[in-house]
Design an enzyme around this catalytic site. Sequence first.
Site, PDB file in Angstrom:
ATOM      1  N   ARG A  30      29.698  80.713 -24.852  1.00 20.70           N
ATOM      2  CA  ARG A  30      29.077  80.185 -23.003  1.00 20.70           C
ATOM      3  C   ARG A  30      27.908  79.431 -22.496  1.00 20.70           C
ATOM      4  NH1 ARG A  30      32.487  82.732 -21.339  1.00 20.70           N
ATOM      5  NH2 ARG A  30      32.782  85.304 -20.939  1.00 20.70           N
ATOM      6  N   SER A  71      15.615  63.433 -21.754  1.00 20.01           N
ATOM      7  CA  SER A  71      15.637  63.397 -23.144  1.00 20.01           C
ATOM      8  C   SER A  71      15.466  64.771 -23.675  1.00 20.01           C
ATOM      9  CB  SER A  71      14.030  62.745 -23.477  1.00 20.01           C
ATOM     10  OG  SER A  71      14.038  63.213 -25.159  1.00 20.01           O
ATOM     11  N   GLU A  79      30.257  76.749 -21.932  1.00 23.00           N
ATOM     12  CA  GLU A  79      31.063  76.677 -20.738  1.00 23.00           C
ATOM     13  C   GLU A  79      30.532  75.888 -19.850  1.00 23.00           C
ATOM     14  OE1 GLU A  79      34.118  80.295 -19.462  1.00 23.00           O
ATOM     15  OE2 GLU A  79      32.030  80.855 -20.092  1.00 23.00           O
TER      16      GLU A  79
END
Length: 80
Positions: A21, A47, A24
């Site tokens: 997820r 960063s 995703e």
Amino acid sequence: MSLKALRNVQPWPPTDPFVYRFYEVVMLYGPVIKDVAHEMFGDGIMSAIDMKLDLKKVEEHGAERAEFTFNGKWLPYRRF
């Protein structure tokens, strides 16, 4: 709760649903987040070395939700 990052190699595609997820989210929203960040801060990157991640449990409309905060130093692009 603050989390310290542990670096390790993940399989591709990720086999863990939680990790999948996150991939995703980045694949779907990454380009838009990048465009907004560049408008706000100028061209650069956040960063991942000098970064803090905070995870909180929040209640919203009677449901538990996860709130993730990535707090990273902004590094403007430089020409070499």
